[in-house]
Design an enzyme around this catalytic site. Sequence first.
Site, PDB file in Angstrom:
ATOM      1  N   TYR A 112      14.232 -33.344 -17.808  1.00  0.00           N
ATOM      2  CA  TYR A 112      12.776 -33.298 -17.746  1.00  0.00           C
ATOM      3  C   TYR A 112      12.275 -33.390 -16.315  1.00  0.00           C
ATOM      4  O   TYR A 112      13.002 -33.822 -15.421  1.00  0.00           O
ATOM      5  CB  TYR A 112      12.152 -34.428 -18.587  1.00  0.00           C
ATOM      6  CG  TYR A 112      12.380 -35.811 -18.036  1.00  0.00           C
ATOM      7  CD1 TYR A 112      11.530 -36.358 -17.058  1.00  0.00           C
ATOM      8  CD2 TYR A 112      13.446 -36.591 -18.473  1.00  0.00           C
ATOM      9  CE1 TYR A 112      11.746 -37.619 -16.544  1.00  0.00           C
ATOM     10  CE2 TYR A 112      13.672 -37.859 -17.971  1.00  0.00           C
ATOM     11  CZ  TYR A 112      12.817 -38.365 -16.999  1.00  0.00           C
ATOM     12  OH  TYR A 112      13.045 -39.613 -16.487  1.00  0.00           O
TER      13      TYR A 112
ATOM     14  N   HIS B 160      -0.035 -42.667   0.004  1.00  0.00           N
ATOM     15  CA  HIS B 160      -0.666 -43.387  -1.095  1.00  0.00           C
ATOM     16  C   HIS B 160      -1.891 -42.645  -1.609  1.00  0.00           C
ATOM     17  O   HIS B 160      -2.057 -42.416  -2.813  1.00  0.00           O
ATOM     18  CB  HIS B 160      -1.068 -44.792  -0.621  1.00  0.00           C
ATOM     19  CG  HIS B 160      -1.765 -45.600  -1.662  1.00  0.00           C
ATOM     20  ND1 HIS B 160      -3.137 -45.651  -1.757  1.00  0.00           N
ATOM     21  CD2 HIS B 160      -1.278 -46.348  -2.662  1.00  0.00           C
ATOM     22  CE1 HIS B 160      -3.462 -46.418  -2.776  1.00  0.00           C
ATOM     23  NE2 HIS B 160      -2.358 -46.863  -3.345  1.00  0.00           N
TER      24      HIS B 160
ATOM     25  N   SER C 138      16.532 -41.051 -12.626  1.00  0.00           N
ATOM     26  CA  SER C 138      15.304 -40.315 -12.366  1.00  0.00           C
ATOM     27  C   SER C 138      15.247 -40.090 -10.857  1.00  0.00           C
ATOM     28  O   SER C 138      15.258 -41.051 -10.080  1.00  0.00           O
ATOM     29  CB  SER C 138      14.106 -41.125 -12.855  1.00  0.00           C
ATOM     30  OG  SER C 138      12.922 -40.430 -12.559  1.00  0.00           O
TER      31      SER C 138
ATOM     32  N   ARG D 254      -3.217   2.796   8.800  1.00  0.00           N
ATOM     33  CA  ARG D 254      -3.515   1.508   8.160  1.00  0.00           C
ATOM     34  C   ARG D 254      -2.275   0.621   8.107  1.00  0.00           C
ATOM     35  O   ARG D 254      -1.168   1.108   7.898  1.00  0.00           O
ATOM     36  CB  ARG D 254      -3.945   1.725   6.702  1.00  0.00           C
ATOM     37  CG  ARG D 254      -5.253   2.413   6.505  1.00  0.00           C
ATOM     38  CD  ARG D 254      -5.465   2.586   5.014  1.00  0.00           C
ATOM     39  NE  ARG D 254      -6.398   3.645   4.733  1.00  0.00           N
ATOM     40  CZ  ARG D 254      -7.662   3.434   4.338  1.00  0.00           C
ATOM     41  NH1 ARG D 254      -8.107   2.209   4.188  1.00  0.00           N
ATOM     42  NH2 ARG D 254      -8.458   4.454   4.101  1.00  0.00           N
TER      43      ARG D 254
ATOM     44  N   ARG E 257      -3.461  -1.382  -6.313  1.00  0.00           N
ATOM     45  CA  ARG E 257      -2.649  -2.603  -6.173  1.00  0.00           C
ATOM     46  C   ARG E 257      -3.001  -3.519  -7.323  1.00  0.00           C
ATOM     47  O   ARG E 257      -4.044  -3.356  -7.961  1.00  0.00           O
ATOM     48  CB  ARG E 257      -2.907  -3.298  -4.835  1.00  0.00           C
ATOM     49  CG  ARG E 257      -4.348  -3.657  -4.630  1.00  0.00           C
ATOM     50  CD  ARG E 257      -4.586  -4.255  -3.255  1.00  0.00           C
ATOM     51  NE  ARG E 257      -6.017  -4.385  -2.994  1.00  0.00           N
ATOM     52  CZ  ARG E 257      -6.532  -4.629  -1.808  1.00  0.00           C
ATOM     53  NH1 ARG E 257      -5.748  -4.738  -0.749  1.00  0.00           N
ATOM     54  NH2 ARG E 257      -7.832  -4.737  -1.656  1.00  0.00           N
TER      55      ARG E 257
ATOM     56  N   CYS F 114      10.966 -37.724 -11.020  1.00  0.00           N
ATOM     57  CA  CYS F 114       9.616 -38.279 -11.096  1.00  0.00           C
ATOM     58  C   CYS F 114       8.935 -38.252  -9.729  1.00  0.00           C
ATOM     59  O   CYS F 114       7.860 -38.787  -9.561  1.00  0.00           O
ATOM     60  CB  CYS F 114       9.628 -39.698 -11.658  1.00  0.00           C
ATOM     61  SG  CYS F 114      10.518 -40.857 -10.635  1.00  0.00           S
TER      62      CYS F 114
ATOM     63  N   LYS G 139       0.831  -1.201   0.000  1.00  0.00           N
ATOM     64  CA  LYS G 139       0.000   0.000   0.000  1.00  0.00           C
ATOM     65  C   LYS G 139       0.875   1.265   0.000  1.00  0.00           C
ATOM     66  O   LYS G 139       0.701   2.165  -0.837  1.00  0.00           O
ATOM     67  CB  LYS G 139      -0.914  -0.004   1.228  1.00  0.00           C
ATOM     68  CG  LYS G 139      -1.998   1.056   1.188  1.00  0.00           C
ATOM     69  CD  LYS G 139      -2.670   1.231   2.543  1.00  0.00           C
ATOM     70  CE  LYS G 139      -3.368  -0.027   3.026  1.00  0.00           C
ATOM     71  NZ  LYS G 139      -4.777  -0.091   2.644  1.00  0.00           N
TER      72      LYS G 139
ATOM     73  N   MET H  67      -5.342  -7.563   8.938  1.00  0.00           N
ATOM     74  CA  MET H  67      -4.794  -6.689   9.965  1.00  0.00           C
ATOM     75  C   MET H  67      -5.691  -5.469  10.161  1.00  0.00           C
ATOM     76  O   MET H  67      -6.725  -5.329   9.529  1.00  0.00           O
ATOM     77  CB  MET H  67      -3.372  -6.311   9.605  1.00  0.00           C
ATOM     78  CG  MET H  67      -2.429  -7.500   9.803  1.00  0.00           C
ATOM     79  SD  MET H  67      -0.774  -7.107   9.340  1.00  0.00           S
ATOM     80  CE  MET H  67      -0.984  -6.682   7.639  1.00  0.00           C
TER      81      MET H  67
END
Lengths: 877, 877
Positions: free
Chosen positions: B850, B454, B763, B92, B336, B830, B22, B103
């Site tokens: 990757y 799981h 991997s 503020r 903002r 992975c 702000k 707040m």
Amino acid sequence: MKKYIYFFDEGSKEMKSLLGGKGANLAEMNKIGLPVPWGFTITTEACNKYYQDGKKITPELKEKIFENLDKLERKTNKKLGDNENPLLVSVRSGSVISMPGMMDTVLNLGLNDETTEGLGRLTENPRFAYDSYRRFIQMFGDVVLGISKYKFDNILDSVKEANGAENDTDLTVDNLKEIVDKYKSVVKKITNIEFPQDPKEQLMMAVIAVFDSWNNSRAIVYRNINDIPHHLGTAVNVQSMVFGNLGEDSGTGVAFTRNPSNGEQKVFGEFLINAQGEDVVAGIRTPKAIEELNNIMPKVYDQFMEVTKTLEGHYKDMQDIEFTIERGNLYILQTRTGKRTAKAAVNIAVDMVNEGVINKEEAIMRINPEQIDQLLHPTFKLEELEKAQKIAKGLPASPGAATGKVYFTSEEIVEASKKGDKTILVRLETSPEDIEGMVSAEGILTSRGGMTSHAAVVARGMGKCCVAGCGEIKVDEKKKLFKVGDIVIKEGEYISLNGNTGIVYKGIVKTQEAELIGSFSKIMEWADEIRKLKVRTNADTPRDSEMAVKFGAEGIGLCRTEHMFFKDNRILAVREMIVAKTTEERKRALDKLLPFQQEDFIGIFEAMGPRPVTIRLLDPPLHEFLPHKDSDIKVLSDELNMDFNKLKETVEDLKEINPMLGHRGCRLAITYPEIYEMQVKAIILAAIHLSKDKGIDVKPEIMIPLIGHEKELKIIKELVKNTADQIIKDNNVDLQYKIGTMIEIPRAALIADLIAQEAEFFSFGTNDLTQMTYGFSRDDSGKFINEYRQKEVFEKDPFARLDQSGVGKLMEMAVKLGREARKDIKLGICGEHGGDPESIDFCHRIGLEYVSCSPFRVPIARLAAAQAVIINKDQSE
Amino acid sequence: MKKYIYFFDEGSKEMKSLLGGKGANLAEMNKIGLPVPWGFTITTEACNKYYQDGKKITPELKEKIFENLDKLERKTNKKLGDNENPLLVSVRSGSVISMPGMMDTVLNLGLNDETTEGLGRLTENPRFAYDSYRRFIQMFGDVVLGISKYKFDNILDSVKEANGAENDTDLTVDNLKEIVDKYKSVVKKITNIEFPQDPKEQLMMAVIAVFDSWNNSRAIVYRNINDIPHHLGTAVNVQSMVFGNLGEDSGTGVAFTRNPSNGEQKVFGEFLINAQGEDVVAGIRTPKAIEELNNIMPKVYDQFMEVTKTLEGHYKDMQDIEFTIERGNLYILQTRTGKRTAKAAVNIAVDMVNEGVINKEEAIMRINPEQIDQLLHPTFKLEELEKAQKIAKGLPASPGAATGKVYFTSEEIVEASKKGDKTILVRLETSPEDIEGMVSAEGILTSRGGMTSHAAVVARGMGKCCVAGCGEIKVDEKKKLFKVGDIVIKEGEYISLNGNTGIVYKGIVKTQEAELIGSFSKIMEWADEIRKLKVRTNADTPRDSEMAVKFGAEGIGLCRTEHMFFKDNRILAVREMIVAKTTEERKRALDKLLPFQQEDFIGIFEAMGPRPVTIRLLDPPLHEFLPHKDSDIKVLSDELNMDFNKLKETVEDLKEINPMLGHRGCRLAITYPEIYEMQVKAIILAAIHLSKDKGIDVKPEIMIPLIGHEKELKIIKELVKNTADQIIKDNNVDLQYKIGTMIEIPRAALIADLIAQEAEFFSFGTNDLTQMTYGFSRDDSGKFINEYRQKEVFEKDPFARLDQSGVGKLMEMAVKLGREARKDIKLGICGEHGGDPESIDFCHRIGLEYVSCSPFRVPIARLAAAQAVIINKDQSE
């Protein structure tokens, strides 16, 4: 082509890894002028090549063998296969590390129908010739052709019976010829080939058989037990035969240059007149003590005594010598460092220093630290072991020997012990609840768990025999019995355990007590002069602490506080603390525990005096302290005046799928700071008590377990410091204490620089560190670790010997990062590896300040630490 | 002294971390000439210092506040506390990262009995002055003095009632004066002090209250939920008040420069005439659409439209603007970056590129990858959420929203689903046996297990909503109910789950389906152009594979073979295999499984076409496949025609204390090579089938799990190679395949050079790697990880976001060592982290090839991978 064969005049004792122990020493003895029959050695590299090539001997190697054979024929003036003057050879295995009796040997090679006749003429002793031939066929049949010995023995027995012969020596030449014929028929019948008459063919077949014997099953098992790598391979020694069985002026024997069972400085040996070496071993005739040779052949005796002196002087160690006398001529067939008991090893080492043969450092290097266990623990009597019935084999979790009646619960053990019975506690696995039973029992046997399972760690701490992870036995705790195959052992029946080998015997095997000898203290004194690593102990009780101090411990590296929680009437307060629903309830229960813990620490501090004591705050998951059976939960719910269902819910809630990776260690203190608060209070109050009352300057080191993130340590350190400093201030005393951490989580090692900013010391908890770095549960890996060793995935259980390339790498990182962040950080190890010689060497090399191990391993660690200095000095020179 | 205060003409938008969002934007707007009421900002550093000093404001800071107040008075020509021309200010909060409404704020500060009179005279509106005063007392009372609002509301209501006033606006000046008096009495009564009349005292008290509000409980919770660090602190903005409630020529409003819910390029906002900001928020009066301002005050409207253009142009992003009109003058109180839905975010980003405002890279950076989930999963309707009853909060394990009837077993879920019911599967934890139920359910709720349990992993794979590790609920699977506190939810009752927040609601909360929009594809297209990391998917079924390809997956990074083992009639053969006593029996059972596995792979290969497919061979401990209840064991023993007791013994034998660290992964293949042999056969046969029948050039990558030692890989690689090559040879085809390994055990990373000698690819299995590096069981850590986050031990669950300093260090080591040993080694990840944007950034930085993640996270990963390129380019420039 690589040189795959060395004639005896080409080698030396330094070439052991290439020529094997036997071959290297034969060459060496030849070099220093001792009477060694000529021969040559095919190297271990040739053996390895044989395996690499898919068990094939290359034409080049074959050619070289025959070239060396030529040389041998020239040196001996005999010829293999010659009818008039036949050369006979022995073909023997020879590994780099001695594996007595594990591999194969063929003697008298070169005999066939014709050379036997020739030998008979040459020696004027056809009976000897045919006796040699029948021995050769049997040995060759067995070793090379794989024909069971008993097939030959049956023939021998029937011919003896048919001719009324009581001993082999009663057999006539004709009897022997008949036997030879029948032996050859057996060979033909079973293998479908004639017994090979070509001596060169015999030789090549024998060489292959010796190579193959490297991987016979008993050799593999032996190597597994003795930590001998499987890739070494064996050398093969081809040596011209000499005969101790050519008459009364011949003989054979073995001798040690000193007494191998107590180390006395006097040649110790035995011999047989008119015999071959195998007769000595076979034990059919009783050999005579070596001293008697002086009466029979004084000149040979004097010559042999001279040889023993030469060899011991040359090798600077006690030797184990094989010799043969052929018609009055002495031949030395083998010399090697003599195996000896721990007692002998220690005595000989000290004597040799006093004699000026070796120096203190050499003396220290002469003793295998592991052997020292024998001096500290009971062992089985050797004669007992022979007749004992092995029924299973587990992990040798804690050394010693034990015999006793089997019981399956701690209560029954205590009960039976009170009646004076010797007992063995048998369980699936032990838990802290079993402590009392473990104290009372002679030994502990578990079917699950590895080298660092609860049973193993606690038993080692107590110096008590333990076989762990013995998966072969199926324990049925309910029915109070265990099974191994068809054998059922019920409660009250006797078994015996060998904690050094992991073998379980049925019935009683008598033991003998340990005895401490003077030379032992001498060796320890020398070790202490040399070593740089300090040696502390892992001890949780005043009794263990006192014992450890006697064994030379210089402090406590790991005092586990949780074992104290199980004692007597404390467990109820512990449980009350665990099931508390509010912080207030928990604090009330902890208040009850405080005086107990304080009392424990007073006892331990008193036993340790001014030595540093590292106390680890509570580590195991809370679940371990709770009962699990409904009936036990019921009892507890009554005691605590709680609703059964609510209590059961709490017990269930605390269960974890992988407790090892769960809510334990410092994680408990993040959730329940009041637990550590109480423990710190107890430690500091105990220390103050001793300094005020007894003037002992106690040095407590407070250790936080299972730190993985620097913030955990930061939060808990603040708690510890605030608690401790407040008490110190309230008591208006000056007390120094340290706060440090275990490095037992891989992440802690990876960020050791951040952790060192908070920690005054690191203690490597290599049990857990190994667990997590390898991903091996120490409770569960017992099942497959044996298979891993068999398949040579690794040479040694990583829980027993520190995995230097993996876990060790993390340790090295942590040492480096830790010192970077805090120059004077104190570094030690308190995992079980702290008592393993090879791991101690590693700790020395990476610059730790101390190792800590169970009391009974303290002397081993002292010796190993000294050896580490010597070894690494040699290497850096 | 450090500069702790910035006047609005001293700051700029770049100073956000110091001035808060702000304050920085107020200074910036001042700088670019927009009409901003004057004021100053107390920095976040001042807030942090306040906390460091034990919640005390230093005299120096106080002095500086008053210095800046002087300046403010000069700028505004008013004076705080002046009776004739009083300055009123707002105080503020302003945090660095927006925490809307969390707040505190105080308005109208500076009013007291006298200045209120003055204000009344000045504005010629005593009613306004007293209304402002009574609002001020209430707000100050609430925020600064901690007096509950309702005490004031009661007074207001009773005065209104007594005077027959319907609305606040019906109150007269006298009524308001009465209210003010009564308000002041309440303050006196509760706090025991008079309402402070000194405006400077008011100011200091308000500043402290705003500082304190940083740590009020709702702010802490908000930060925890939104991953905002707790150490940032808040700034405080002191700004001269302007009034929208001075009459019909005044007003106040908020507006977005574009539509925040769909992104439409049109100012979207609302306003109220004669009102203060809080009235808009309070919702008592219904605001008018911004367009209507054009009718009422066309000049102000035009001016405001100009401001929106200026601001959007200046900030190059959609702005959320607060404004006030005081007697025809427009003031901008805040701007903002506007919050927006995922849909709006994507549309705005694409539009702005088309408008030439930003470039593609900026567009990509504008979208929070996590938000994309909203576009792919159902969400709750906003209006529904407000009235929904929260009952518990667990871990947000898999995104989306779900409503359904509760069932406690997989079978019942399937049953109810068949009848057309929407269902939620509730369990302590799920196991592979629950797969069918998980497929049929709308969502999954478990009381145990963490972000990689799981339930979590499988649900994410399915794109199904899941809340895991919800420890607050006590599940009683037997009684078919669960409890949260006093609430009991029985089988068949409705609950709703929010997988994005982890919140569980009682009853039905209506959901809306996901909708895919055109701009989304555009953004993805741009992301694909930029990113360097490839994105693969973790998929075990043809269905998942197809979905992943649609989402843009470029291959499979992890195909788990064990899930297939549970399907239909296979599980019996699997169990037969496990309990087999001989290799032959085991092979027979495996032969039955072979065609099933082959069929599975054919389906997956077909779905993936020529894209690489990494298949992980069997990983979980065998125990997971066996039944555990006696009754189930009985059924199985009948099916297998086995003795019940023997079967039970086998089941017991396979139980492990820490299965995660037990006999699983490649360790199984060391013991039972025939299992992997079968799997390799199935893979290769499937690949051959597709290449022969469909001409698809399949690229299987066979991945060995849980490698910790290079010899494990060596042994298994040989097995895989021999098996595969034999089949390829037999079929006379040309098939390329790769053999590689997971790096998921710390040791593997430490010795990656040795492993790379055997592996063609690595991997990173970061779930297990995190587990073991941290020593956190993913099944058990849910219990304490929340506490860890609260105590700020770490900012984010390490199972959700890669722990870069610990686990990441191991990965970096492995990448370095692996490439040293094998230059062209293929490297990927992975673990679940492969779908987390921040972790993807890390993977990009350490140079992986990757990432692989569940199908629904593929778009997120594509975007995050592109962002990683942009971020790191910026940093390296």
